[in-house]
Design an enzyme around this catalytic site. Structure first.
Site, short mmCIF file in Angstrom:
data_model
loop_
_atom_site.label_atom_id
_atom_site.label_comp_id
_atom_site.label_asym_id
_atom_site.label_seq_id
_atom_site.Cartn_x
_atom_site.Cartn_y
_atom_site.Cartn_z
N LYS A 76 6.99 -11.22 -6.14
CA LYS A 76 6.03 -10.16 -5.82
C LYS A 76 6.60 -9.22 -4.77
O LYS A 76 7.14 -9.65 -3.75
CB LYS A 76 4.72 -10.78 -5.32
CG LYS A 76 3.60 -9.77 -5.16
CD LYS A 76 2.28 -10.45 -4.86
CE LYS A 76 1.15 -9.43 -4.77
NZ LYS A 76 -0.14 -10.06 -4.46
N ASP A 95 -3.63 -1.31 -11.96
CA ASP A 95 -4.69 -2.31 -12.07
C ASP A 95 -6.07 -1.74 -11.73
O ASP A 95 -7.09 -2.41 -11.92
CB ASP A 95 -4.38 -3.51 -11.16
CG ASP A 95 -4.26 -3.12 -9.68
OD1 ASP A 95 -4.04 -1.92 -9.39
OD2 ASP A 95 -4.39 -4.01 -8.83
N LYS A 128 6.38 -9.30 -0.42
CA LYS A 128 6.22 -10.65 0.11
C LYS A 128 7.58 -11.22 0.51
O LYS A 128 8.58 -11.02 -0.18
CB LYS A 128 5.60 -11.57 -0.95
CG LYS A 128 4.15 -11.21 -1.30
CD LYS A 128 3.20 -11.65 -0.20
CE LYS A 128 1.75 -11.44 -0.62
NZ LYS A 128 0.81 -11.87 0.43
N THR A 129 7.61 -11.92 1.62
CA THR A 129 8.82 -12.62 2.06
C THR A 129 8.43 -14.08 2.30
O THR A 129 7.26 -14.46 2.14
CB THR A 129 9.37 -12.03 3.36
OG1 THR A 129 8.42 -12.24 4.42
CG2 THR A 129 9.63 -10.54 3.22
N ARG A 135 -12.80 -13.19 -2.94
CA ARG A 135 -12.35 -13.08 -1.56
C ARG A 135 -13.41 -13.61 -0.60
O ARG A 135 -14.59 -13.62 -0.90
CB ARG A 135 -12.09 -11.62 -1.20
CG ARG A 135 -10.93 -10.98 -1.92
CD ARG A 135 -10.91 -9.50 -1.57
NE ARG A 135 -9.75 -8.82 -2.12
CZ ARG A 135 -9.58 -7.51 -2.04
NH1 ARG A 135 -10.47 -6.77 -1.44
NH2 ARG A 135 -8.51 -6.95 -2.56
N HIS A 144 0.82 -1.22 0.00
CA HIS A 144 0.00 0.00 0.00
C HIS A 144 0.85 1.27 0.00
O HIS A 144 0.32 2.37 -0.19
CB HIS A 144 -0.91 0.04 1.23
CG HIS A 144 -1.97 -1.01 1.25
ND1 HIS A 144 -1.91 -2.14 2.06
CD2 HIS A 144 -3.13 -1.12 0.56
CE1 HIS A 144 -2.99 -2.87 1.87
NE2 HIS A 144 -3.74 -2.28 0.97
#
Length: 427
Positions: free
Chosen positions: A229, A194, A232-233, A84, A46
Site C-alpha cells: 500500500k 474509490d 505505508k511503512t 470506523r 492525501h
C-alpha cells in the site's frame, strides 16, 4: 494550462463524466475535494488529492477544500472492511483545525478570483434535523440506487455488514455537492477512484433537487510497484505533520522509492514541467545508482510539505547516518529528534553516576551495554581500528568514557565498522 490534459500526461486521470472537460474549458470553474478529519494530520495518501487541487488552481479554476466536520462523524465505508470508530466532537474540532492549517500550505487563499476557499460541511448540517433531511433529501434517492454502489455492495457481501450510519454517508456527501453547487456555484467534484459512487450521487441530487447539471472527475489510486500500500511503512503511515513523521523520515520515504515508483510518482507529486521531468528521467537512465529521480522528488515534496530548512536538516541527517557528517549536528536536534533518527538502531542505557566516575570503554561496551559479546571482541575491534565513539576512532582499549563525552548531555554514538550504529543514553 488545460487541467484535464495536465492530469492525463501525469498519469493521474482515472474517469470523468461526459462534458466535464468541455465545462472546464469554458473558463474559470469551481470544484471541490473533501477531506475527512479522522486524524489530526493528513498523510501522503492525501497528497494525490492535494496535488489535484493545486493543478486545478494553477489551471485558473477555483478550488474548494471541504473539511468534513459532519461526514467525519459518520465515516465513509468506501474501501473499508469494517466500521470506523466514531470520534468525539472535541476530537473532530482539533482534527479539523489541524487539517485546515496543513491545507493552507499547499493552496493559495489570496490570489483574486480563483483564490482557494475552505469550507466545513458541519456549518450547513448543524441545524439540519433528521426529519427534514430524510424528507427533503432522502426522498430523491432510492435505496436501490444506493445499494448499487460498489462501496455498499462490498460491505454487504462481507462479514462485518454495513450500519445505517455508514449507509447514509453517500447521501450526506451527495448533499455536500448540492449545497456547494447551490451556494458556491461549484460544478465539479473530484476525488480518488474509490469515491466515484459518492460523487455521482451528488450530481444526481443536483439534477433531481435543483434541476441543474454538475460534473465528476476521479484520479487513479496510487499503488506501489511491489504491491504494498502506498504511504505505508513498517512503522505505519507517513504523515504530513512533522510531529508525527519527521522531515527526515518523510524525505527518506520518497528517497527510498523504487525506480519504477519514482518514475510514476514524480509526475504525480511534482510540479515540474513535462520537459523538466523527462530531463531528470534521462539523467537517471544514464546513472541509476545516483538516484536522480528519487532525489528530485524527495527534495521538492519535502520543501512543499515542510520547508527548505527542513529539507536541509533531512539532508544533513542523511549525511550523518550514511556519510561522514559531523557529530556536532546531533547537538542541534531535540532529544525526540535524536531518538527518531536512531529508531530501529540498537539502544542502551548507562547511569550518569557511572560516567561521572569515568568508565573504561571496553567495560562499557561489553559489560554494561552488551554492544560486544565479550571484552575480547571489543579489544579486537579497537585494535583493528574499527570502533568509533562520537565519530572519533578509539585507538586505545584503556580509554575512559565520562560525562563530557555526552552529546547534548544525553547521548553517546557508537560505530562498529562503517554502518553499524548504536546509541547509548545516559539516565
Amino acid at each position: 494550462m488545460n487541467f484535464i490534459e495536465e492530469l492525463r500526461w501525469r498519469g493521474m486521470l482515472h474517469d470523468m463524466m461526459p462534458g466535464t472537460e468541455e465545462e472546464l474549458n469554458k473558463g474559470m470553474a469551481s470544484g471541490y475535494i473533501g477531506f475527512d478529519p479522522t486524524a489530526d494530520s493528513l498523510h501522503v495518501g492525501h497528497l494525490t488529492q492535494i496535488m489535484t487541487l493545486i493543478h486545478f488552481q494553477k489551471a485558473g479554476h477555483k478550488p474548494f477544500a471541504l473539511v468534513g466536520g459532519a461526514t467525519g462523524m459518520v465515516g465513509d465505508p468506501s474501501g473499508k472492511s469494517a466500521e470506523r470508530n466514531l470520534l468525539s466532537e472535541d476530537t473532530l474540532k482539533r482534527n479539523i483545525h489541524a487539517l485546515e492549517t496543513q491545507l493552507k500550505k499547499f493552496l493559495d487563499f489570496d490570489c483574486g478570483a480563483n483564490s482557494a476557499e475552505m469550507v466545513n460541511n458541519y456549518d450547513w448540517f448543524k441545524n439540519f434535523n433528521f426529519l427534514d433531511f430524510i424528507r427533503d433529501v432522502g426522498k430523491h434517492i432510492t435505496v436501490n440506487y444506493m445499494m448499487a454502489k460498489d462501496s455498499v455492495k462490498k460491505r454487504l457481501e462481507g462479514d462485518a455488514g454495513l450500519s445505517f450510519t455508514e449507509f447514509s454517508y453517500q447521501l450526506i456527501q451527495g448533499y455536500d455537492f448540492y449545497w456547494l453547487w447551490k451556494n458556491k456555484d461549484c460544478k465539479v467534484q473530484m476525488g480518488g477512484s474509490d469515491q466515484w459512487g459518492n460523487i455521482v450521487t451528488g450530481t444526481e441530487l443536483i439534477r433531481r433537487m435543483g434541476g441543474g447539471g454538475a460534473f465528476a472527475m476521479t484520479t487513479q489510486l496510487i499503488k506501489k510497484a511491489d504491491g504494498n500500500k502506498f504511504g505505508k511503512t513498517e512503522s505505519g503511515a507517513v504523515w504530513l505533520d512533522p510531529e508525527r513523521t519527521s522531515p527526515y523520515k518523510f524525505y527518506q520515504f520518497w528517497l527510498n522509492a523504487s525506480d519504477e515508483d519514482a518514475k510514476n510518482w514524480i509526475r504525480i507529486f511534482s510540479l515540474k514541467s513535462k520537459e523538466e521531468i523527462e530531463a531528470i528521467e534521462a539523467e537517471h537512465a544514464t546513472a541509476p545508482h545516483m538516484r536522480a529521480l528519487q532525489k528530485a522528488l524527495a527534495a521538492e515534496i519535502t520543501i512543499r510539505t515542510h520547508s527548505e530548512e527542513a529539507l536541509q536538516k533531512a539532508l544533513t541527517t542523511s549525511d550523518f547516518l550514511f556519510g561522514n557528517g559531523p557529530i556536532e549536528f546531533l547537538s542541534q536536534l531535540s532529544e525526540a529528534e535524536v531518538l527518531e533518527i536512531f529508531e530501529g538502531i540498537p539502544q542502551f542505557e548507562v547511569s550518569r553516576e557511572m560516567l561521572a566516575a569515568e568508565v573504561n570503554v571496553v567495560d562499557m561496551l561489553a559489560e554494561y551495554t552488551g554492544i560486544f559479546p565479550s571484552k575480547g571482541e571489543a579489544r579486537k575491534m579497537i585494535q583493528g581500528g574499527g570502533l568509533a565513539i562520537n565519530r572519533s576512532k578509539v585507538a586505545d582499549a584503556a580509554n575512559l568514557i565520562q560525562l563530557t563525552d555526552l552529546i547534548s548531555d544525553k547521548f553517546i554514538v557508537v560505530q562498529k565498522g562503517k554502518k553499524n550504529y548504536f546509541l547509548i543514553t545516559a539516565v
